[in-house]
Design an enzyme around this catalytic site. Structure first.
Site, PDB file in Angstrom:
ATOM      1  N   TYR A 155      -0.764   0.121 -11.528  1.00 17.22           N
ATOM      2  CA  TYR A 155       0.254   1.189 -11.195  1.00 17.22           C
ATOM      3  C   TYR A 155       0.271   1.563  -9.700  1.00 17.22           C
ATOM      4  O   TYR A 155       1.548   1.604  -9.005  1.00 17.22           O
ATOM      5  CB  TYR A 155      -0.247   2.497 -11.997  1.00 17.22           C
ATOM      6  CG  TYR A 155       0.802   3.852 -11.579  1.00 17.22           C
ATOM      7  CD1 TYR A 155       2.103   3.708 -12.606  1.00 17.22           C
ATOM      8  CD2 TYR A 155       0.390   4.743 -10.859  1.00 17.22           C
ATOM      9  CE1 TYR A 155       3.026   4.990 -12.046  1.00 17.22           C
ATOM     10  CE2 TYR A 155       1.497   5.864 -10.637  1.00 17.22           C
ATOM     11  CZ  TYR A 155       2.457   5.934 -11.379  1.00 17.22           C
ATOM     12  OH  TYR A 155       3.469   6.960 -11.202  1.00 17.22           O
ATOM     13  N   ALA A 156      -0.797   1.669  -9.090  1.00 11.68           N
ATOM     14  CA  ALA A 156      -0.764   1.906  -7.514  1.00 11.68           C
ATOM     15  C   ALA A 156      -0.079   0.762  -6.841  1.00 11.68           C
ATOM     16  O   ALA A 156       0.815   1.022  -5.835  1.00 11.68           O
ATOM     17  CB  ALA A 156      -1.957   2.241  -6.972  1.00 11.68           C
TER      18      ALA A 156
END
Length: 259
Positions: A155-156
């Site tokens: 996600y990051a």
């Protein structure tokens, strides 16, 4: 009205931030093309848009399916004749576990939706803006693209990728009068942040309430963000009041990130 008569496309428009963005754009005068996989949720939002006196077109669209994105672009053009604003809101949270435990399929699916899906939506809707030499693209990212969130590497990484995409795309379309900007929310109240906090609590062997308090402690305002806060910023960037803003990344995080 900031967007009087504009036509806006919102991805992931049926729930959460996308729902609030769609209603905010309609309140500011835009007709809205609502896209997403859940047509039932979008029909409800469409009725609310119409009750605000604006037109709404719900269109089933899956960011994993290029053909459905192209079909949505054709449907929007056929119904309204143009698209002035594209809001790339839809995304997935991806897995929550240490990187070495993440399957390749989980990693690739996170990028498939969050990054490639944004690329495909821009690819489908930008040609009309380029031809008309006007438009605004707003991408919803996350402060997690700029600061760590343990056990959320896919996600990051995907949200960091959106920063580079927005900055470069702003240069590519600037000569055509099109602006491209990113909004980076902090933890937004709702189902997704509740899930994140549950995962963080389990990983740290603490209560969900403690995980929430710890998360809010990083904010000068000691709170999470409302979806409406994000929607207001998106609507501003979509409008002519942000005429001199492009390639920018605006935090809506209650101060959780300041860069």
């Amino acid at each position: 009205m900031l967007l009087d008569g504009a036509v806006a496309v919102v991805t992931g428009a049926g729930t959460g931030i996308g729902r609030e963005i769609s209603l905010r754009l309609a309140a500011d005068g835009a007709d809205v093309v609502l896209t997403g996989r859940s047509t039932e949720a979008m029909e409800e939002v469409a009725e609310l848009v119409r009750s605000a006196g604006r037109r709404a077109l719900p269109v089933a669209m899956d960011l994993r399916d290029p053909a459905s994105i192209e079909a949505a672009a054709r449907a929007a053009e056929a119904e309204f004749g143009r698209v002035d604003v594209l809001v790339n809101n839809s995304g997935v949270g991806g897995p929550s576990k240490p990187m070495w435990e993440i399957d390749l399929e989980e990693w690739e699916d996170t990028f498939r939706v969050n990054v490639t899906g944004t690329f495909l939506a821009c690819k489908a809707f930008l040609p009309g803006m380029v031809a008309r030499k006007s438009g605004s693209v707003v991408v919803v990212g996350s402060v997690t693209g700029k600061r760590p969130l343990v056990n959320r590497t896919p996600y990051a990484a995907s949200k960091t990728a959106l920063i580079g995409m927005v900055r470069t795309l702003a240069w590519e379309v600037g000569a055509y009068g099109i602006r491209v900007n990113l909004v980076s929310p902090g933890g937004v109240e709702g189902e997704r942040i509740n899930w994140v906090l549950e995962q963080q609590a389990a990983a740290r062997n603490i209560t969900v309430e403690q995980a929430r308090a710890d998360f809010a402690e990083g904010s000068p305002l000691k709170r999470l963000v409302d979806a409406g806060d994000v929607a207001d910023t998106v609507a501003y960037l979509a409008s002519s009041r942000a005429a001199a803003i492009t390639g920018d990344d605006i935090n809506v995080s209650a101060g959780l990130a300041m860069y």
